[in-house]
Design a protein around this motif. Structure first.
Motif, PDB file in Angstrom:
ATOM      1  N   ARG A   1      66.268 -40.349 -29.606  1.00 58.70           N
ATOM      2  CA  ARG A   1      67.034 -39.265 -28.975  1.00 58.70           C
ATOM      3  C   ARG A   1      67.041 -39.410 -27.462  1.00 58.70           C
ATOM      4  NH1 ARG A   1      69.486 -36.841 -26.020  1.00 58.70           N
ATOM      5  NH2 ARG A   1      69.817 -34.611 -25.859  1.00 58.70           N
TER       6      ARG A   1
ATOM      7  N   LEU B   1      69.831 -41.526 -25.980  1.00 59.69           N
ATOM      8  CA  LEU B   1      71.197 -41.006 -25.999  1.00 59.69           C
ATOM      9  C   LEU B   1      71.408 -39.950 -24.921  1.00 59.69           C
ATOM     10  CD1 LEU B   1      71.590 -40.489 -29.859  1.00 59.69           C
ATOM     11  CD2 LEU B   1      72.293 -42.483 -28.511  1.00 59.69           C
TER      12      LEU B   1
ATOM     13  N   GLN C   1      76.372 -37.892 -26.330  1.00 62.08           N
ATOM     14  CA  GLN C   1      76.233 -38.803 -27.475  1.00 62.08           C
ATOM     15  C   GLN C   1      75.446 -38.129 -28.598  1.00 62.08           C
ATOM     16  OE1 GLN C   1      74.408 -41.954 -25.236  1.00 62.08           O
ATOM     17  NE2 GLN C   1      76.229 -43.259 -25.390  1.00 62.08           N
ATOM     18  N   TRP C   2      74.422 -37.389 -28.238  1.00 65.38           N
ATOM     19  CA  TRP C   2      73.626 -36.676 -29.240  1.00 65.38           C
ATOM     20  C   TRP C   2      74.486 -35.658 -29.986  1.00 65.38           C
ATOM     21  CZ3 TRP C   2      69.648 -36.954 -32.214  1.00 65.38           C
ATOM     22  CH2 TRP C   2      69.097 -35.805 -32.783  1.00 65.38           C
ATOM     23  N   GLN C   3      75.278 -34.888 -29.257  1.00 62.78           N
ATOM     24  CA  GLN C   3      76.143 -33.891 -29.893  1.00 62.78           C
ATOM     25  C   GLN C   3      77.174 -34.572 -30.791  1.00 62.78           C
ATOM     26  OE1 GLN C   3      75.460 -30.735 -30.052  1.00 62.78           O
ATOM     27  NE2 GLN C   3      73.707 -31.156 -28.736  1.00 62.78           N
TER      28      GLN C   3
ATOM     29  N   ARG D   1      75.347 -35.670 -33.949  1.00 58.07           N
ATOM     30  CA  ARG D   1      75.096 -34.500 -34.798  1.00 58.07           C
ATOM     31  C   ARG D   1      76.380 -34.046 -35.489  1.00 58.07           C
ATOM     32  NH1 ARG D   1      70.370 -32.973 -36.081  1.00 58.07           N
ATOM     33  NH2 ARG D   1      70.871 -30.806 -35.865  1.00 58.07           N
TER      34      ARG D   1
ATOM     35  N   GLY E   1      66.255 -34.442 -37.161  1.00 57.58           N
ATOM     36  CA  GLY E   1      67.357 -35.217 -36.597  1.00 57.58           C
ATOM     37  C   GLY E   1      67.685 -36.366 -37.522  1.00 57.58           C
TER      38      GLY E   1
END
Length: 158
Positions: free
Chosen positions: A114, A117, A121-123, A126, A142
């Motif tokens: 995580r 990112l 990028q994380w959103q 997800r 995650g």
């Protein structure tokens, strides 16, 4: 009466044990799936993700094997006649400890991944995984860790 109760509990345990240890088919980890193309990872991010997965691979393989051994141990104890409750409780404790350590290590890897990112990028990740924002207090994790034997190959946009 007590023997009947012990026998009934043993039958229930034997019926539930295979269900509890049965695993759903493993999905490809996100860094090996087409989702990674949508994240537009930099070369440095790709290298960090590859290195992180590589660093954790052997440890996770060992921990999965420990969970499997603990499950086999419990099954063996439950198949004894009569069932030794102390041995069964010890075997249950071993499974619990093995699963806890696997969860902890996988979560630590997830955390390292995580941090590679960006928030955007994380959103996106997800969202692509159908794991949008979670309500407060809802438990969950995650992206999943690699299945045993997986390779950390990461594809970049062509």
């Amino acid at each position: 009466m007590r023997r009947i109760l012990v026998f009934a509990l043993l039958i229930v345990a034997l019926l539930i044990a295979p269900l509890a240890s049965a695993q759903a088919p493993r999905q490809r980890p996100w860094w090996e799936s087409p989702i990674v193309n949508k994240l537009d990872l930099s070369e440095a991010q790709t290298k960090q993700i590859t290195a992180t997965v590589s660093d954790y691979r052997e440890r996770l393989r060992e921990l999965r094997a420990a969970v499997n051994r603990a499950e086999v141990g419990l099954e063996s104890v439950l198949n004894e006649d009569p069932v030794d409750q102390k041995k069964a409780n010890d075997a249950i404790e071993q499974i619990s400890n093995a699963r806890t350590e696997l969860f902890r290590t996988t979560s630590q890897m997830d955390l390292k991944l995580r941090t590679v990112l960006t928030a955007q990028q994380w959103q996106e990740l997800r969202s692509e995984q159908g794991r949008g924002p979670r309500p407060a207090g809802r438990r969950g994790r995650g992206p999943k860790g690699p299945p045993s034997g997986s390779s950390p190959a990461i594809s970049k946009n062509p």
